[in-house]
Design an enzyme around this catalytic site. Structure first.
Site, PDB file in Angstrom:
ATOM      1  N   LYS A 145       6.854  -1.490  -9.039  1.00  0.00           N
ATOM      2  CA  LYS A 145       7.747   0.238  -8.455  1.00  0.00           C
ATOM      3  C   LYS A 145       8.208  -0.367  -7.472  1.00  0.00           C
ATOM      4  O   LYS A 145       9.377   0.399  -6.842  1.00  0.00           O
ATOM      5  CB  LYS A 145       6.799   1.132  -8.602  1.00  0.00           C
TER       6      LYS A 145
ATOM      7  N   HIS B  30      -6.345   0.078  -2.196  1.00  0.00           N
ATOM      8  CA  HIS B  30      -5.209   0.458  -1.870  1.00  0.00           C
ATOM      9  C   HIS B  30      -5.360  -0.036  -0.676  1.00  0.00           C
ATOM     10  O   HIS B  30      -6.026   1.819  -0.584  1.00  0.00           O
ATOM     11  CB  HIS B  30      -4.075   0.791  -3.000  1.00  0.00           C
TER      12      HIS B  30
ATOM     13  N   SER C 110       0.378   2.179   1.985  1.00  0.00           N
ATOM     14  CA  SER C 110       1.533   1.035   1.770  1.00  0.00           C
ATOM     15  C   SER C 110       2.032   0.810   2.914  1.00  0.00           C
ATOM     16  O   SER C 110       2.316   2.005   4.213  1.00  0.00           O
ATOM     17  CB  SER C 110       2.638   1.856   0.681  1.00  0.00           C
TER      18      SER C 110
ATOM     19  N   GLY D  14      -0.711  -2.981   0.174  1.00  0.00           N
ATOM     20  CA  GLY D  14      -0.541  -2.989   1.407  1.00  0.00           C
ATOM     21  C   GLY D  14      -0.008  -4.543   2.720  1.00  0.00           C
ATOM     22  O   GLY D  14       0.442  -3.361   3.981  1.00  0.00           O
TER      23      GLY D  14
ATOM     24  N   GLU E 122      -2.700  -7.056  -5.239  1.00  0.00           N
ATOM     25  CA  GLU E 122      -1.024  -5.713  -6.248  1.00  0.00           C
ATOM     26  C   GLU E 122       0.223  -5.657  -5.208  1.00  0.00           C
ATOM     27  O   GLU E 122       0.176  -4.542  -4.986  1.00  0.00           O
ATOM     28  CB  GLU E 122      -1.804  -4.543  -6.755  1.00  0.00           C
ATOM     29  N   PRO E 123       0.116  -6.707  -4.652  1.00  0.00           N
ATOM     30  CA  PRO E 123       1.094  -6.512  -3.482  1.00  0.00           C
ATOM     31  C   PRO E 123       2.625  -6.726  -4.422  1.00  0.00           C
ATOM     32  O   PRO E 123       3.147  -6.264  -5.198  1.00  0.00           O
ATOM     33  CB  PRO E 123       1.402  -8.066  -2.886  1.00  0.00           C
ATOM     34  N   GLY E 124       3.266  -5.321  -3.070  1.00  0.00           N
ATOM     35  CA  GLY E 124       4.821  -4.276  -3.694  1.00  0.00           C
ATOM     36  C   GLY E 124       5.483  -5.467  -2.687  1.00  0.00           C
ATOM     37  O   GLY E 124       6.901  -6.107  -2.350  1.00  0.00           O
ATOM     38  N   ARG E 125       5.977  -4.642  -1.620  1.00  0.00           N
ATOM     39  CA  ARG E 125       6.514  -4.938  -0.367  1.00  0.00           C
ATOM     40  C   ARG E 125       6.442  -5.933   0.381  1.00  0.00           C
ATOM     41  O   ARG E 125       8.030  -6.889   0.525  1.00  0.00           O
ATOM     42  CB  ARG E 125       5.969  -3.429   0.816  1.00  0.00           C
TER      43      ARG E 125
ATOM     44  N   PHE F 169      11.519   8.331   2.130  1.00  0.00           N
ATOM     45  CA  PHE F 169      10.351   7.862   1.371  1.00  0.00           C
ATOM     46  C   PHE F 169       9.150   7.187   2.290  1.00  0.00           C
ATOM     47  O   PHE F 169       7.837   6.995   2.213  1.00  0.00           O
ATOM     48  CB  PHE F 169      10.837   7.574  -0.396  1.00  0.00           C
TER      49      PHE F 169
ATOM     50  N   ASP G  98      25.666  16.121   3.376  1.00  0.00           N
ATOM     51  CA  ASP G  98      23.986  16.554   4.095  1.00  0.00           C
ATOM     52  C   ASP G  98      23.781  16.442   5.241  1.00  0.00           C
ATOM     53  O   ASP G  98      24.144  14.649   5.397  1.00  0.00           O
ATOM     54  CB  ASP G  98      23.448  16.035   2.500  1.00  0.00           C
TER      55      ASP G  98
ATOM     56  N   TYR H 122      11.174  -1.147  -2.101  1.00  0.00           N
ATOM     57  CA  TYR H 122      11.401   1.131  -2.044  1.00  0.00           C
ATOM     58  C   TYR H 122      12.306   1.734  -0.933  1.00  0.00           C
ATOM     59  O   TYR H 122      13.052   1.751  -0.814  1.00  0.00           O
ATOM     60  CB  TYR H 122       9.989   1.619  -0.958  1.00  0.00           C
TER      61      TYR H 122
END
Ligand SMILES: *Cc1c(COP(=O)(O)O)cnc(C)c1O
Length: 476
Positions: free
Chosen positions: A119, A247, A250, A287, A320-323, A372, A414, A443
């Protein structure tokens, strides 16, 4: 969402297997001296963090490759004549950075197998790099799972790490042989018992995520006073609980959160044994940040794992590393499309003209990370007044009250769409100039919208600053 991609002939091989699927078009070599870089390898002795072994670096540095890619692109666009979209915002992605992060992971957490959290950034080449490195994948939807399976990755390398799953997706993964999934409540256990009784289940427990950028524990995780009941119910339903997951949030910043979570997980392992479960795997979640804090964070986690889940225990360790993998690999370039001059605001003394800059990407686009993900991307000057300044001192904001003050705004109608309230540069910026932002891989584009009709499909120019990574990808 399909991201159009560009591979220039200088960064990728001509026989790259995925060519047809990626809207690839080739550009001719340009006058900017790229081949010159390649012809004089030994001039470049600052080859990233893993190139400093006293031997001549084998090629241009990461910054040189990224700079060449930027230069090649932005010096060939004239905003006075170009077609709509040619001046669009775009990324340069260095897959070598992903490779270096993987080595850094191996060095610091040698016992923990990473399952990349899709994601965070589903860029196809990033996923391909990770698949080639042998990581697993953490998916949370049918589309993410399908994407990974289509790459030829074995279903055993996927964990469906969403404690609250869609019925039809559970039937889908049961069909596809993706067996690993998480749960944290009784309703979900009954759902799984009905739809996929053979699934391999991880009990996701609650953690203290108060030090993180994006807290997750409000939404997910079983409290330690509920785990006994959950394990009893799982046993009663005849389900196959194989591990514990957590977790810490993040963008976590307190290493002690990992220690506490490992201790709690250990306690649940013992509790599970009283229900007849001999758990095999601990999943320490994501995280991790890619900045300097990683080593400290990983150190605390490594020690906690060695104490509570030592190698001789035979417990598998996954994460589960993402960043951590995606963040630094992507740099974003935006074009200044409009400027508003604010002259001599009263009470501010003489000569204080400032400017509002409007760029062609914003909070509804790749800067969705400001909303976000609580990020503060920092603008640097890519090109101004006919000069490309990437990675030069003049690219950076000035300190204190020096230089001219700018605010930076996105392209939508906006008022919330503001990237930077105040930043100062010595260089004067005007329409047609370019800015760049580093660390834009996590992200960002995954949560971009098409609000106001602005595209969320931006080109990615891929470079690869690590020979080992190039070899894995089949680039020459
Ligand atoms: C988002 C998420 C991750 C990735 O988190 P990072 O902070 O990017 O490492 C991992 N696991 C789960 C279950 C997630 O929801």
């Amino acid at each position: 969402m399909v991201m159009p991609t560009v591979l220039t002939d200088r960064f990728a091989p001509l026989d790259y297997p995925d060519f047809a699927n990626n809207h690839v078009f080739l550009k001719k070599a340009t006058k900017h001296g790229f081949y010159d870089h390649h012809d004089h390898h030994d001039r470049h002795d600052h080859h990233g963090q893993y190139g400093q072994h006293g031997v001549p670096a084998p090629g241009p540095s990461a910054k040189e490759l990224i700079g060449d890619a930027f230069r090649d692109r932005v010096e060939n666009i004239d905003h006075e004549y170009c077609d709509p979209g040619e001046e669009d915002t775009f990324f340069v992605a260095d897959l070598g950075e992903v490779y270096r992060q993987h080595l850094r992971w191996k060095l610091n957490l040698p016992r923990v197998k990473p399952f990349y959290a899709v994601k965070c950034n589903g860029d196809p080449k990033l996923l391909e790099m990770l698949a080639a490195l042998g990581t697993g994948f953490d998916c949370a939807s049918k589309t993410e799972i399908e994407t990974i399976l289509r790459m030829g990755v074995d279903p055993s390398r996927i964990i469906y790490a969403q404690p609250c799953k869609t019925n039809s997706y559970v039937r889908y993964v049961a069909n596809q042989g993706v067996r690993q999934m998480t749960f944290d409540n009784p309703d979900e256990l009954r759902k799984i018992a009905r739809l996929f009784p053979d699934a391999e289940l991880y009990l996701r427990i609650l953690t203290d995520d108060s030090s993180s950028l994006c807290r997750l524990s409000l939404k997910f995780g079983a409290s330690l006073d509920s785990t006994d009941g959950l394990l009893a119910l799982a046993r009663e339903l005849g389900l196959n609980v194989v591990g514990v997951s957590f977790h810490v949030g993040s963008g976590a910043s307190d290493p002690q959160a990992f220690l506490k979570a490992v201790q709690d997980a250990h306690w649940v392992f013992q509790q599970a044994a009283t229900h007849g479960y001999s758990l095999k795997t601990l999943d320490v979640g994501g995280g991790f940040c890619s900045d300097r804090t990683f080593e400290e964070m990983a150190g605390v986690l490594r020690n906690a794992l060695d104490e509570y889940f030592p190698a001789h225990s035979g417990i598998n360790l996954i994460a589960e590393p993402g960043r951590y993998y995606a963040s630094a690999a992507f740099t974003l370039a935006c074009n200044i499309i409009a400027r508003r001059t604010i002259e001599n605001v009263p009470g501010r003394g003489a000569n204080n003209t400032s400017y509002m800059l409007y760029v062609n990407d914003g909070l509804y686009g790749n800067f969705s990370s400001i909303m976000f993900d609580h990020q503060h991307p920092v603008a640097k000057i890519l090109r101004a007044g006919g000069r490309t300044l990437y990675d030069m001192p003049a690219a950076n904001a000035t300190a204190g009250n020096n230089g001219t003050e700018y605010s930076i705004w996105g392209p939508t109608c906006d008022g919330i769409d503001r990237i930077t309230e105040s930043i100062r540069f010595h260089t004067e910026l005007d329409v047609g100039d370019w800015l760049y932002f580093e660390d834009m891989g996590a992200y960002t584009k995954c949560s971009a919208t098409t609000f106001n009709g602005f595209s969320n499909e931006h080109e990615v120019v891929y470079v690869c600053s690590e020979p080992g990574a190039r070899a894995l990808l089949g680039w020459h």
